[in-house]
Design a protein around this motif. Structure first.
Motif, PDB file in Angstrom:
ATOM      1  N   GLY A  90       0.866  -1.118  -0.075  1.00  0.00           N
ATOM      2  CA  GLY A  90      -0.042   0.007  -0.111  1.00  0.00           C
ATOM      3  C   GLY A  90       0.787   1.299   0.073  1.00  0.00           C
ATOM      4  N   ARG A  91       2.273   1.249   0.204  1.00  0.00           N
ATOM      5  CA  ARG A  91       2.938   2.414   0.276  1.00  0.00           C
ATOM      6  C   ARG A  91       3.656   2.826  -1.259  1.00  0.00           C
ATOM      7  NH1 ARG A  91       6.444   3.713   4.867  1.00  0.00           N
ATOM      8  NH2 ARG A  91       6.113   5.602   4.194  1.00  0.00           N
ATOM      9  N   GLY A  92       3.308   1.818  -2.120  1.00  0.00           N
ATOM     10  CA  GLY A  92       3.813   2.065  -3.554  1.00  0.00           C
ATOM     11  C   GLY A  92       3.250   3.464  -4.290  1.00  0.00           C
ATOM     12  N   GLY A  93       2.215   3.726  -3.999  1.00  0.00           N
ATOM     13  CA  GLY A  93       1.653   5.011  -4.684  1.00  0.00           C
ATOM     14  C   GLY A  93       1.944   6.220  -3.894  1.00  0.00           C
ATOM     15  N   GLU A  94       2.576   6.105  -2.632  1.00  0.00           N
ATOM     16  CA  GLU A  94       2.647   7.391  -1.882  1.00  0.00           C
ATOM     17  C   GLU A  94       4.185   8.202  -2.626  1.00  0.00           C
ATOM     18  OE1 GLU A  94       3.943   6.528   2.188  1.00  0.00           O
ATOM     19  OE2 GLU A  94       2.102   5.217   2.389  1.00  0.00           O
ATOM     20  N   PRO A  95       3.989   9.468  -2.207  1.00  0.00           N
ATOM     21  CA  PRO A  95       5.130  10.457  -2.736  1.00  0.00           C
ATOM     22  C   PRO A  95       6.360   9.597  -2.287  1.00  0.00           C
ATOM     23  CG  PRO A  95       3.334  11.602  -1.851  1.00  0.00           C
ATOM     24  CD  PRO A  95       2.988  10.390  -1.300  1.00  0.00           C
ATOM     25  N   ALA A  96       7.565   9.607  -3.085  1.00  0.00           N
ATOM     26  CA  ALA A  96       8.709   9.178  -2.716  1.00  0.00           C
ATOM     27  C   ALA A  96       9.488   9.727  -1.652  1.00  0.00           C
ATOM     28  CB  ALA A  96       9.353   8.858  -3.956  1.00  0.00           C
ATOM     29  N   LEU A  97       9.454  11.020  -1.457  1.00  0.00           N
ATOM     30  CA  LEU A  97      10.339  11.642  -0.677  1.00  0.00           C
ATOM     31  C   LEU A  97      10.348  11.139   0.735  1.00  0.00           C
ATOM     32  CD1 LEU A  97      13.137  13.550  -0.376  1.00  0.00           C
ATOM     33  CD2 LEU A  97      11.151  15.458  -0.160  1.00  0.00           C
ATOM     34  N   PRO A  98       8.972  11.207   1.345  1.00  0.00           N
ATOM     35  CA  PRO A  98       8.845  10.748   2.829  1.00  0.00           C
ATOM     36  C   PRO A  98       9.280   9.352   2.989  1.00  0.00           C
ATOM     37  CG  PRO A  98       6.718  12.039   1.921  1.00  0.00           C
ATOM     38  CD  PRO A  98       7.704  11.861   0.829  1.00  0.00           C
ATOM     39  N   TYR A  99       9.053   8.639   1.981  1.00  0.00           N
ATOM     40  CA  TYR A  99       9.540   7.246   2.162  1.00  0.00           C
ATOM     41  C   TYR A  99      11.080   7.067   2.049  1.00  0.00           C
ATOM     42  CZ  TYR A  99      10.233   2.157   1.175  1.00  0.00           C
ATOM     43  OH  TYR A  99      10.439   1.005   1.170  1.00  0.00           O
ATOM     44  N   VAL A 100      11.562   7.745   1.136  1.00  0.00           N
ATOM     45  CA  VAL A 100      13.038   7.703   0.978  1.00  0.00           C
ATOM     46  C   VAL A 100      13.905   8.237   2.364  1.00  0.00           C
ATOM     47  CG1 VAL A 100      15.132   8.693  -0.204  1.00  0.00           C
ATOM     48  CG2 VAL A 100      13.258   8.073  -1.579  1.00  0.00           C
ATOM     49  N   LEU A 101      13.041   9.410   2.881  1.00  0.00           N
ATOM     50  CA  LEU A 101      13.719  10.015   4.094  1.00  0.00           C
ATOM     51  C   LEU A 101      13.636   9.020   5.059  1.00  0.00           C
ATOM     52  CD1 LEU A 101      12.569  13.650   3.893  1.00  0.00           C
ATOM     53  CD2 LEU A 101      15.026  12.825   3.440  1.00  0.00           C
ATOM     54  N   GLU A 102      12.579   8.506   5.474  1.00  0.00           N
ATOM     55  CA  GLU A 102      12.091   7.256   6.436  1.00  0.00           C
ATOM     56  C   GLU A 102      13.326   6.283   6.425  1.00  0.00           C
ATOM     57  OE1 GLU A 102       8.893   4.091   6.792  1.00  0.00           O
ATOM     58  OE2 GLU A 102       7.968   6.129   6.762  1.00  0.00           O
ATOM     59  N   ARG A 103      13.475   5.705   5.098  1.00  0.00           N
ATOM     60  CA  ARG A 103      14.393   4.539   4.930  1.00  0.00           C
ATOM     61  C   ARG A 103      15.808   5.167   5.211  1.00  0.00           C
ATOM     62  NH1 ARG A 103      13.915   0.193   5.588  1.00  0.00           N
ATOM     63  NH2 ARG A 103      15.249  -0.388   4.011  1.00  0.00           N
ATOM     64  N   LEU A 104      16.341   6.185   4.803  1.00  0.00           N
ATOM     65  CA  LEU A 104      17.616   6.894   5.174  1.00  0.00           C
ATOM     66  C   LEU A 104      17.704   6.975   6.604  1.00  0.00           C
ATOM     67  CD1 LEU A 104      18.232   9.268   2.217  1.00  0.00           C
ATOM     68  CD2 LEU A 104      19.123   6.915   2.361  1.00  0.00           C
ATOM     69  N   ARG A 105      16.768   7.632   7.048  1.00  0.00           N
ATOM     70  CA  ARG A 105      16.877   7.899   8.657  1.00  0.00           C
ATOM     71  C   ARG A 105      17.092   6.583   9.640  1.00  0.00           C
ATOM     72  NH1 ARG A 105      11.991  11.584   8.188  1.00  0.00           N
ATOM     73  NH2 ARG A 105      13.106  13.567   7.866  1.00  0.00           N
ATOM     74  N   ALA A 106      16.420   5.571   9.225  1.00  0.00           N
ATOM     75  CA  ALA A 106      16.561   4.327   9.824  1.00  0.00           C
ATOM     76  C   ALA A 106      17.941   3.532   9.661  1.00  0.00           C
ATOM     77  CB  ALA A 106      15.176   3.252   9.295  1.00  0.00           C
ATOM     78  N   ALA A 107      18.354   3.897   8.354  1.00  0.00           N
ATOM     79  CA  ALA A 107      19.615   3.323   8.069  1.00  0.00           C
ATOM     80  C   ALA A 107      20.760   4.278   8.789  1.00  0.00           C
ATOM     81  CB  ALA A 107      19.929   3.240   6.609  1.00  0.00           C
ATOM     82  N   PHE A 108      20.795   5.366   8.788  1.00  0.00           N
ATOM     83  CA  PHE A 108      21.797   6.179   9.276  1.00  0.00           C
ATOM     84  C   PHE A 108      21.169   7.282  10.169  1.00  0.00           C
ATOM     85  CE2 PHE A 108      22.564   5.206   4.972  1.00  0.00           C
ATOM     86  CZ  PHE A 108      23.768   4.390   4.820  1.00  0.00           C
ATOM     87  N   PRO A 109      20.891   6.801  11.375  1.00  0.00           N
ATOM     88  CA  PRO A 109      20.145   7.897  12.284  1.00  0.00           C
ATOM     89  C   PRO A 109      21.145   8.923  12.920  1.00  0.00           C
ATOM     90  CG  PRO A 109      20.268   5.783  13.294  1.00  0.00           C
ATOM     91  CD  PRO A 109      20.999   5.422  12.003  1.00  0.00           C
ATOM     92  N   CYS A 110      20.676   9.833  13.303  1.00  0.00           N
ATOM     93  CA  CYS A 110      21.605  10.947  13.986  1.00  0.00           C
ATOM     94  C   CYS A 110      21.794  10.756  15.373  1.00  0.00           C
ATOM     95  CB  CYS A 110      21.253  12.116  13.542  1.00  0.00           C
ATOM     96  SG  CYS A 110      21.318  12.392  11.795  1.00  0.00           S
ATOM     97  N   GLY A 111      22.748  11.036  16.050  1.00  0.00           N
ATOM     98  CA  GLY A 111      22.868  10.978  17.745  1.00  0.00           C
ATOM     99  C   GLY A 111      23.156   9.843  17.902  1.00  0.00           C
TER     100      GLY A 111
END
Length: 115
Positions: A94-115
């Motif tokens: 169900g996420r395939g039709g969502e805008p890509a940017l929020p999904y990309v940021l979510e995946r990058l934050r999970a892989a490379f968290p700050c702090g």
């Protein structure tokens, strides 16, 4: 005797992506991931001449320019490394039709968290 025929064709301006004036489209998760797998084959898609790597460069450059980073990779992140993070797990149903940017940021934050 030889006859030479000279034909003069009117000069046509070259079409560029800037000449097409297409309306803005939403880059969805499905569209981004599909365009990343068919490099150079997006001339006539939803977004003509869309380039996955250039799009990811823009996202990464924006993240680097932010005063308060939300993604903290161990080194400057290349677009192919960001793409590896995106395809490391399948897109939830169900996420395939969502805008890509929020999904990309979510995946990058999970892989490379700050702090």
């Amino acid at each position: 005797a030889a006859i030479t025929l000279l034909v003069v064709a009117p000069a046509l301006p070259a079409a560029t992506p800037l000449d097409t004036r297409h309306a803005r489209q939403t880059i969805t998760v499905d569209y981004l991931l599909e365009s990343c797998t068919v490099v150079g084959e997006t001339a006539h898609g939803l977004v003509p001449h869309f380039d996955c790597e250039s799009w990811l460069y823009g996202v990464l450059a924006t993240l680097e320019a932010m005063h308060e980073p939300t993604v903290c990779p161990p080194a400057p992140l290349a677009p192919w490394q960001a793409y590896d993070v995106l395809i490391a797990a399948s897109v939830p149903e169900g996420r395939g039709g969502e805008p890509a940017l929020p999904y990309v940021l979510e995946r990058l934050r999970a892989a490379f968290p700050c702090g």
